[in-house]
Design an enzyme around this catalytic site. Structure first.
Site, short mmCIF file in Angstrom:
data_model
loop_
_atom_site.label_atom_id
_atom_site.label_comp_id
_atom_site.label_asym_id
_atom_site.label_seq_id
_atom_site.Cartn_x
_atom_site.Cartn_y
_atom_site.Cartn_z
N ASP A 91 -0.57 -3.98 5.79
CA ASP A 91 -1.42 -3.54 6.80
C ASP A 91 -2.72 -3.73 6.76
OD1 ASP A 91 1.03 -2.59 7.55
OD2 ASP A 91 0.71 -0.50 7.76
N HIS A 126 -7.60 -1.41 5.50
CA HIS A 126 -6.66 -0.48 5.99
C HIS A 126 -6.91 1.10 5.88
CE1 HIS A 126 -3.10 0.52 8.08
NE2 HIS A 126 -2.45 1.00 7.03
N HIS A 178 0.70 -1.04 0.17
CA HIS A 178 0.00 0.15 -0.21
C HIS A 178 0.88 1.30 0.05
CE1 HIS A 178 0.92 -0.72 4.23
NE2 HIS A 178 0.34 0.58 4.39
N HIS A 225 5.99 -5.33 11.24
CA HIS A 225 5.29 -3.88 11.40
C HIS A 225 4.82 -3.90 13.09
CE1 HIS A 225 2.47 -0.75 10.57
NE2 HIS A 225 3.07 -0.68 9.43
N ASP A 269 5.85 4.74 5.29
CA ASP A 269 6.53 3.76 5.53
C ASP A 269 6.65 2.61 4.73
OD1 ASP A 269 3.85 3.44 6.64
OD2 ASP A 269 4.64 1.85 7.93
N HIS A 270 6.00 2.44 3.64
CA HIS A 270 6.19 1.17 2.69
C HIS A 270 6.63 1.54 1.46
CE1 HIS A 270 3.90 -1.50 5.64
NE2 HIS A 270 3.42 -0.37 5.89
N HIS A 321 1.20 4.03 1.83
CA HIS A 321 1.62 4.74 3.20
C HIS A 321 3.15 4.84 3.06
CE1 HIS A 321 -2.23 4.19 5.78
NE2 HIS A 321 -2.15 5.24 5.20
#
Length: 312
Positions: A211, A140, A63, A269, A67-68, A65
């Site tokens: 997530d 998510h 996805h 995570h 942090d990914h 976000h």
């Protein structure tokens, strides 16, 4: 199959854990090295491993976000600067192409290798000679996927002794016989490779989740997986907090692994609130599903042919 965890922290990095990234190497197949997610600092984590960017030929983004994905533009550029020439494929939700194109264009980063970007949807999206790749939509708040990768069933072991009795020595013919094909011997006799093969070996299944909080699609995504890699941001006592933030607890995921027939569970995570250690999380997971692991950054594991998982 080898797993190397480059980043295992949730949201923002901690002193001990970087944000999300995982590398999967299919050791028995040439040129099959995949990355799942690429948080900020991922290429720096790679410097502490034996991996090189040129080895990675597929990247799967769960996805969008930060942090990914925030490590992705730099990694793509460095792969080019290091002289990689082999093709790289990137798969991810709608928007991944715009993100990559925009960041590379604005930074004037020129990619010298073939780069293919695919925006995926729920369902099968890629089939190769040896693997089928499926995406499962999770829950998510934004579009987030779990990736299920299924290896093709392998032919059984070739009975070399039986073939030697027929005068067939190891060599080019063995390759065809191993594939279950018919061959003609020097004496004119035709034999069928399928008659000299043991029982077929079922292909491995690996499921890597993005997530998510609990959702029905998890059941199909995880079913009978040899390895399930899944976020476990919170302890079970914080289940309400996990639900409000579209995340999972250790207990949620351990129960999923148990009812889905998973063989080995890897939790990642991990919230930085547990920077003091993961002992409580690991105990909670193993109380439900004994074959649970919580890797540290840069830890590697190998799934052996017999299904055992060993740290390397």
């Amino acid at each position: 199959m080898k797993l190397q965890f480059l980043g295992t922290c949730a949201g923002i990095p901690s002193k001990m854990r970087n944000v999300s990234s995982l590398v999967i190497q299919m050791l028995q197949y040439e040129n099959e090295c995949w990355m799942v997610d690429c948080g900020e600092g991922t290429q720096h984590q790679l410097l502490h491993s034996s991996l090189t960017l040129s080895k990675i030929n597929k990247i799967f983004i769960t996805h969008l976000h930060g942090d990914h994905i925030y490590g992705l533009p730099g990694l793509l550029g460095s792969r080019s600067f290091q002289g990689a020439k082999n093709k790289l494929q990137v798969f991810g939700p709608k928007g991944i192409k715009e993100f990559i194109d925009t960041t590379l264009t604005i930074s004037n980063t020129y990619i010298r290798y073939p780069l293919e970007i695919f925006e995926i949807d729920h369902g099968p999206f890629l089939k190769t000679d040896f693997f089928t790749f499926e995406a499962f939509l999770l829950e998510h708040g934004i579009e987030s996927y779990g990736y299920r990768i299924t290896e093709k069933d392998n032919h059984g072991t070739l009975d070399a002794n039986k073939l030697k009795q027929l005068g067939v020595s190891p060599g080019p013919l063995f390759k065809h016989l191993k594939a279950g094909k018919k061959v003609v011997l020097d004496n004119g006799r035709e034999i069928n490779g399928a008659d000299y093969l043991g029982p077929s070996q079922k292909g491995k299944v690996i499921a890597v989740g993005g997530d998510t909080r609990r959702t029905e699609n998890q059941n199909c995504f995880a079913r009978d997986a040899d390895i399930l890699v899944h976020e476990a941001t919170f302890l079970q006592k914080d289940e309400q907090l996990a639900y409000e933030h579209y995340h999972s607890t250790v207990g949620n995921v351990a129960e999923l692994a148990k009812r889905s027939g998973v063989k080995a569970l890897f939790l990642n995570h991990i919230s930085s609130r547990y920077s003091h250690g993961v002992g409580e999380l690991l105990e909670e997971g193993r109380s439900v599903f004994p074959n649970t692991f919580i890797p540290d950054d840069l830890q590697s594991y190998i799934l052996k042919k017999n299904g055992d998982v060993v740290e390397v």
